[in-house]
Design a protein around this motif. Structure first.
Motif, PDB file in Angstrom:
ATOM      1  N   UNK A   1       0.824  -1.208   0.000  1.00 54.91           N
ATOM      2  CA  UNK A   1       0.000   0.000   0.000  1.00 54.91           C
ATOM      3  C   UNK A   1       0.858   1.257   0.000  1.00 54.91           C
ATOM      4  N   UNK A   2       1.934   1.249   0.790  1.00 58.60           N
ATOM      5  CA  UNK A   2       2.783   2.436   0.894  1.00 58.60           C
ATOM      6  C   UNK A   2       3.596   2.645  -0.378  1.00 58.60           C
ATOM      7  N   UNK A   3       4.103   1.570  -0.966  1.00 61.62           N
ATOM      8  CA  UNK A   3       4.829   1.688  -2.236  1.00 61.62           C
ATOM      9  C   UNK A   3       3.913   2.228  -3.325  1.00 61.62           C
ATOM     10  N   UNK A   4       2.679   1.731  -3.348  1.00 64.17           N
ATOM     11  CA  UNK A   4       1.719   2.216  -4.335  1.00 64.17           C
ATOM     12  C   UNK A   4       1.424   3.701  -4.127  1.00 64.17           C
ATOM     13  N   UNK A   5       1.275   4.099  -2.876  1.00 67.16           N
ATOM     14  CA  UNK A   5       0.991   5.503  -2.568  1.00 67.16           C
ATOM     15  C   UNK A   5       2.140   6.414  -2.969  1.00 67.16           C
TER      16      UNK A   5
ATOM     17  N   UNK B   1       9.556   8.655  -7.309  1.00 62.21           N
ATOM     18  CA  UNK B   1      10.817   8.404  -8.004  1.00 62.21           C
ATOM     19  C   UNK B   1      10.538   7.769  -9.357  1.00 62.21           C
ATOM     20  N   UNK B   2      10.992   8.400 -10.439  1.00 62.21           N
ATOM     21  CA  UNK B   2      10.680   7.889 -11.786  1.00 62.21           C
ATOM     22  C   UNK B   2      11.324   6.542 -12.094  1.00 62.21           C
ATOM     23  N   UNK B   3      12.324   6.145 -11.325  1.00 60.27           N
ATOM     24  CA  UNK B   3      13.025   4.885 -11.589  1.00 60.27           C
ATOM     25  C   UNK B   3      12.591   3.753 -10.658  1.00 60.27           C
ATOM     26  N   UNK B   4      11.506   3.949  -9.919  1.00 62.07           N
ATOM     27  CA  UNK B   4      11.068   2.899  -9.006  1.00 62.07           C
ATOM     28  C   UNK B   4      10.702   1.622  -9.758  1.00 62.07           C
ATOM     29  N   UNK B   5      10.130   1.758 -10.953  1.00 62.50           N
ATOM     30  CA  UNK B   5       9.783   0.579 -11.739  1.00 62.50           C
ATOM     31  C   UNK B   5      10.988  -0.278 -12.065  1.00 62.50           C
ATOM     32  N   UNK B   6      12.114   0.350 -12.389  1.00 67.88           N
ATOM     33  CA  UNK B   6      13.344  -0.388 -12.688  1.00 67.88           C
ATOM     34  C   UNK B   6      13.872  -1.054 -11.427  1.00 67.88           C
ATOM     35  N   UNK B   7      13.778  -0.344 -10.293  1.00 71.98           N
ATOM     36  CA  UNK B   7      14.235  -0.917  -9.030  1.00 71.98           C
ATOM     37  C   UNK B   7      13.420  -2.151  -8.663  1.00 71.98           C
ATOM     38  N   UNK B   8      12.111  -2.080  -8.851  1.00 71.06           N
ATOM     39  CA  UNK B   8      11.258  -3.235  -8.569  1.00 71.06           C
ATOM     40  C   UNK B   8      11.626  -4.417  -9.453  1.00 71.06           C
ATOM     41  N   UNK B   9      11.871  -4.136 -10.726  1.00 69.96           N
ATOM     42  CA  UNK B   9      12.189  -5.207 -11.685  1.00 69.96           C
ATOM     43  C   UNK B   9      13.512  -5.888 -11.352  1.00 69.96           C
ATOM     44  N   UNK B  10      14.490  -5.126 -10.914  1.00 67.25           N
ATOM     45  CA  UNK B  10      15.830  -5.660 -10.669  1.00 67.25           C
ATOM     46  C   UNK B  10      16.007  -6.254  -9.278  1.00 67.25           C
ATOM     47  N   UNK B  11      15.153  -5.861  -8.328  1.00 71.15           N
ATOM     48  CA  UNK B  11      15.314  -6.333  -6.958  1.00 71.15           C
ATOM     49  C   UNK B  11      15.024  -7.831  -6.891  1.00 71.15           C
TER      50      UNK B  11
ATOM     51  N   UNK C   1      -0.673  -1.728  -9.387  1.00 69.61           N
ATOM     52  CA  UNK C   1      -0.173  -0.358  -9.554  1.00 69.61           C
ATOM     53  C   UNK C   1       1.348  -0.354  -9.671  1.00 69.61           C
ATOM     54  N   UNK C   2       2.017  -1.244  -8.934  1.00 69.24           N
ATOM     55  CA  UNK C   2       3.470  -1.349  -9.030  1.00 69.24           C
ATOM     56  C   UNK C   2       3.873  -1.982 -10.367  1.00 69.24           C
ATOM     57  N   UNK C   3       3.096  -2.943 -10.844  1.00 71.22           N
ATOM     58  CA  UNK C   3       3.354  -3.502 -12.175  1.00 71.22           C
ATOM     59  C   UNK C   3       3.246  -2.427 -13.245  1.00 71.22           C
ATOM     60  N   UNK C   4       2.309  -1.491 -13.047  1.00 71.24           N
ATOM     61  CA  UNK C   4       2.141  -0.419 -14.025  1.00 71.24           C
ATOM     62  C   UNK C   4       3.394   0.454 -14.108  1.00 71.24           C
TER      63      UNK C   4
END
Length: 363
Positions: A119-123, A128-138, A174-177
């Motif tokens: 919920x907090x990550x989605x909010x 940060x515009x690069x959060x999507x890349x961080x999620x993918x690589x983590x 929302x994080x996948x988006x």
């Protein structure tokens, strides 16, 4: 899309490795499945991982397609025993808020904290515009998101989804988006066949809010992929039979779902391949034109300027096909020709231009 067997294995539609416990049939087991994690040891291992690699949002290097799928034994192993990608480096995200985002990613591995972390990550997803890349690589994070999605399949039919579970999955979507939106990860998400995991959500017909939210957020992920007019993306959604799902939502969905689904359909037929797919089959073309007319007729009592413009753009594009043009000349909804939407025409100059362009094209 069929669920994997209770012994686990490859998800048949996506090739993503899934765990058998995600398909437990007992209601209590389903709820437990939503809370599965790697435990506290994984939490502290991943804290060390994030501290060590720092910037998972790669700057110049392209992320490997394997990071979004289930963890592979081929990844390099760090000093803590946690696999580390060899090309997950790059410039670290800014301090402060970014450090908090990393900590929230660590919390995803805790059964107790995962729901709040999602919920907090989605909010905070716009921080940060690069959060999507961080999620993918983590390491392991994308697998957690896949598990969150797959875990609720048994709750779709018969409908047994609660609002709290729906909100939790919508936060994962929302994080996948974010991953679907970022230029470094967009195509890798597609090549991993991840969008197909969302098709069961789009197949639901219940009109209660928790299911409508699920459809809308799933459409948001797909909309993020198609809006960049990439031929490979459009081909993916044509080949994987997404269009029937899209058309059904255009026909019977809520207003917001109709708006997003019609936007996606518009993007598909703008592409030559998608246009050919729709217009080359007379029955398919007829179905499309009937549904577009239905959408217009449904707006008589509750007009939507956004939806009217999207439908009109679809009709203008389809009129490039001679057979479609002839069908529209005979059967176009009279509401687009008469004064039904006069107040929309009066308020929106761009819509006036679109309806004029359509009528001229059909004359």
């Amino acid at each position: 899309m069929n669920a994997a067997t209770s012994s686990g294995g490859l998800h048949p539609a996506s090739g993503i490795v899934t765990q058998g416990y995600m398909y437990a049939q007992h209601p209590q087991q389903q709820q437990n499945a939503l809370a599965q994690s790697k435990g506290s040891d994984a939490k502290y291992q991943n804290q060390a991982l994030y501290a060590r690699v720092g910037g998972l949002a790669a700057g110049s290097g392209a992320a490997s397609g394997s990071y979004g799928a289930a963890p592979s034994a081929g990844n390099a192993t760090g000093t803590t025993g946690v696999p580390v990608s060899s090309n997950a480096g790059g410039q670290a995200m800014a301090d402060g808020d970014s450090e908090a985002l990393y900590q929230l990613m660590v919390e995803l591995f805790s059964a107790t904290n995962r729901e709040q972390a999602l919920a907090e990550l989605s909010r905070r997803r716009d921080q940060n515009p690069d959060l999507g890349v961080a999620l993918w690589n983590a390491y392991g994070v994308m697998t957690i998101l896949y598990q969150e999605i797959i875990a609720i399949y048994p709750l779709l039919n018969p409908p047994a989804l609660t609002m709290s579970v729906s909100n939790r999955v919508c936060n994962s979507l929302a994080l996948l988006q974010l991953v679907a939106t970022h230029e470094q990860t967009r195509m890798q998400l597609l090549k991993a066949n991840v969008p197909q995991l969302l098709y069961p959500f789009l197949s639901t017909t219940s009109k209660v809010k928790q299911y409508d939210n699920l459809r809308l957020t799933s459409l948001g992920v797909i909309g993020a992929l198609v809006k960049y007019d990439n031929r490979e993306v459009i081909s993916f959604f044509v080949v994987t039979e997404f269009l029937p799902l899209c058309l059904k939502i255009m026909d019977i969905g809520s207003e917001l779902c109709k708006v997003v689904a019609t936007f996606i359909f518009q993007k598909i037929i703008i592409d030559d391949g998608g246009f050919q797919y729709v217009t080359s089959n007379p029955k398919r073309l007829h179905t499309v034109l009937v549904i577009l007319n239905n959408v217009v007729n449904q707006m008589v009592t509750m007009p939507s300027g956004r939806l009217l413009k999207s439908v009109t753009k679809c009709l203008i594009r389809l009129a490039d096909n001679q057979e479609a043009k002839e069908k529209m000349q005979e059967g176009l909804s009279e509401h687009l020709r008469d004064s039904t939407f006069a107040h929309v025409l009066a308020e929106d100059v761009s819509y006036r231009r679109l309806i004029y362009q359509l009528l001229v094209k059909l004359s």
